[in-house]
Motif scaffolding. Structure first.
Motif, short mmCIF file in Angstrom:
data_model
loop_
_atom_site.label_atom_id
_atom_site.label_comp_id
_atom_site.label_asym_id
_atom_site.label_seq_id
_atom_site.Cartn_x
_atom_site.Cartn_y
_atom_site.Cartn_z
N THR A 3 -28.32 43.75 84.68
CA THR A 3 -28.87 43.19 84.52
C THR A 3 -29.15 42.19 85.80
O THR A 3 -28.06 42.31 86.64
CB THR A 3 -27.62 42.07 83.93
OG1 THR A 3 -26.39 42.71 84.77
CG2 THR A 3 -27.43 43.01 82.20
N ALA A 20 -31.49 40.48 81.64
CA ALA A 20 -31.46 42.12 81.32
C ALA A 20 -33.24 43.13 80.85
O ALA A 20 -33.71 43.17 79.94
CB ALA A 20 -30.72 41.80 79.71
N PRO A 42 -22.45 34.48 76.56
CA PRO A 42 -21.29 35.84 76.58
C PRO A 42 -22.56 36.12 75.27
O PRO A 42 -23.14 36.93 75.52
CB PRO A 42 -19.97 35.92 76.46
CG PRO A 42 -19.58 34.89 77.55
CD PRO A 42 -19.97 33.83 76.98
N VAL A 43 -22.01 35.32 74.03
CA VAL A 43 -23.32 36.51 72.99
C VAL A 43 -24.53 36.45 73.21
O VAL A 43 -24.77 37.13 73.10
CB VAL A 43 -22.41 35.08 71.49
CG1 VAL A 43 -23.43 33.85 71.48
CG2 VAL A 43 -22.93 35.95 70.81
N GLU A 45 -25.44 36.79 75.73
CA GLU A 45 -25.41 37.27 76.96
C GLU A 45 -26.00 38.80 76.63
O GLU A 45 -26.83 39.78 76.46
CB GLU A 45 -24.81 37.13 77.97
CG GLU A 45 -24.94 36.36 79.26
CD GLU A 45 -24.43 36.10 80.03
OE1 GLU A 45 -22.79 36.99 80.15
OE2 GLU A 45 -24.05 35.28 80.62
N GLU A 46 -25.32 39.20 75.60
CA GLU A 46 -24.98 40.26 74.93
C GLU A 46 -25.92 40.53 73.64
O GLU A 46 -26.68 42.25 73.92
CB GLU A 46 -24.10 40.21 73.80
CG GLU A 46 -22.97 42.15 73.01
CD GLU A 46 -23.62 42.84 73.93
OE1 GLU A 46 -23.71 44.46 73.22
OE2 GLU A 46 -23.09 42.89 75.16
N MET A 47 -26.50 39.58 73.40
CA MET A 47 -27.78 39.44 72.33
C MET A 47 -28.65 40.04 73.49
O MET A 47 -29.80 41.39 72.96
CB MET A 47 -27.86 38.28 71.52
CG MET A 47 -26.84 37.84 70.54
SD MET A 47 -27.39 36.53 69.66
CE MET A 47 -28.78 36.60 69.34
N ARG A 49 -29.09 42.09 76.09
CA ARG A 49 -28.55 43.03 76.39
C ARG A 49 -29.16 44.17 75.78
O ARG A 49 -29.87 45.04 75.67
CB ARG A 49 -27.74 43.33 77.02
CG ARG A 49 -27.08 43.17 78.56
CD ARG A 49 -25.59 43.23 78.89
NE ARG A 49 -24.22 42.58 77.69
CZ ARG A 49 -24.06 41.66 78.22
NH1 ARG A 49 -24.14 41.31 79.75
NH2 ARG A 49 -22.80 41.30 77.21
N GLU A 50 -28.35 44.34 74.31
CA GLU A 50 -29.79 44.59 72.61
C GLU A 50 -30.78 44.80 73.28
O GLU A 50 -31.29 45.75 72.24
CB GLU A 50 -28.27 43.89 72.07
CG GLU A 50 -28.82 44.96 70.46
CD GLU A 50 -29.04 44.81 70.13
OE1 GLU A 50 -30.21 45.92 69.28
OE2 GLU A 50 -30.71 43.38 69.23
N GLU A 77 -13.58 31.02 73.24
CA GLU A 77 -14.53 31.84 72.75
C GLU A 77 -15.60 32.35 71.04
O GLU A 77 -15.56 32.78 71.39
CB GLU A 77 -13.88 33.43 73.06
CG GLU A 77 -13.28 33.68 74.53
CD GLU A 77 -11.91 35.07 74.79
OE1 GLU A 77 -12.14 35.22 73.47
OE2 GLU A 77 -11.61 35.32 75.52
N ASP A 223 -20.33 34.76 67.51
CA ASP A 223 -18.70 33.77 68.26
C ASP A 223 -18.84 32.11 67.71
O ASP A 223 -18.13 31.28 67.91
CB ASP A 223 -18.69 33.71 69.71
CG ASP A 223 -20.36 32.25 70.43
OD1 ASP A 223 -20.98 32.66 69.03
OD2 ASP A 223 -20.46 31.82 71.58
#
Length: 250
Positions: A3, A20, A42-43, A45-47, A49-50, A77, A223
């Motif tokens: 990332t 990412a 963050p949510v 960023e996670e999406m 990455r996936e 959060e 989130d």
């Protein structure tokens, strides 16, 4: 999963972003992922990455960069319904300041940035977005028909308005990308959906607009209280084949 947090020069400053991409030495097709009104967090960023794990370079810009780096406000959060109105009230000035002219200048910068990345394959890109990000994705596609081959928008709003710069008005003459829209039950009226589909038909592009039953606006965002796990999976089941058709892997 590598990332990065690139800084992207624009006519109005420097946009911070999250990127990412797969952990290999290959070049991969690019996906420009626009966030919802809550912004880069963050949510998202996670999406990213996936999605990158499926073979894409995914860029998520902070669309509010003119007011400062993300996060601009102190987001909890989990954004529950009890605090959602307060958070939205803080964000609305940022949303309203993000005019069509700014969106288009930024889109030019993001598309140019992706074209220069060593990790990104030559060829078409995709623009996807959530909530207001769906509008940004569609505007990017109509501004760059030679570059954007796929558009996806989820729990979208404001795609059909009474304004002279309504996104749907540019579709017939400027859109070349294949489109998928996944809407919550109350995101658009049946009349609005029909108007949008007529515009897609006039453009001659492949398109699918569907309403996810039992969902509320924001159903992909883990989130928030709006999150719906089944609808999230459905959005992935629609998005990945669209990208697979439009963006050939190297």
């Amino acid at each position: 999963m590598p990332t990065r947090t690139p800084r992207i020069p624009t006519p109005d400053g420097v946009a911070d972003a999250f990127a990412a991409f797969p952990d290999d030495d290959r070049r991969h097709p690019a996906v420009l992922m626009y966030p919802d009104a809550f912004g880069l967090r963050p949510v998202l960023e996670e999406m990213a990455r996936e999605l990158a794990g499926h073979g894409y370079y995914v860029l998520v810009p902070n669309v509010y960069y003119r007011q400062g780096p993300a996060p601009l406000i102190d987001l909890p959060e989990h954004i529950g319904e009890d605090i959602r109105p307060k958070v939205i009230a803080q964000l609305m000035p940022l949303v309203e300041a993000h005019t069509t002219e700014r969106v288009l200048r930024d889109a030019d910068a993001y598309v140019a940035f992706l074209a220069d990345r060593a990790e990104v394959a030559a060829g078409p890109i995709a623009a996807i977005g959530y909530c207001m990000g769906a509008v940004l994705a569609l505007r990017t596609a109509t501004a760059h028909p030679d570059r954007v081959a796929a558009v996806a928008g989820f729990h979208a709003g404001s795609l059909v308005t009474e304004e002279p710069d309504s996104p749907h008005l540019l579709i017939p003459e400027h859109l070349t990308a294949e489109v998928h829209l996944g809407l919550a039950e109350k995101d658009m009226t049946p009349e609005g959906i029909a108007t949008l589909d007529e515009a897609f038909d006039a453009a001659g592009v492949g398109h699918r607009t569907e309403v996810c039953p039992g969902t509320v606006h924001g159903f992909t965002m883990a989130d928030t209280d709006a999150f719906d796990a089944a609808a999230f999976q459905r959005h992935r089941d629609r998005l990945l084949p669209l990208l697979g058709r439009a963006l050939p892997q190297v």
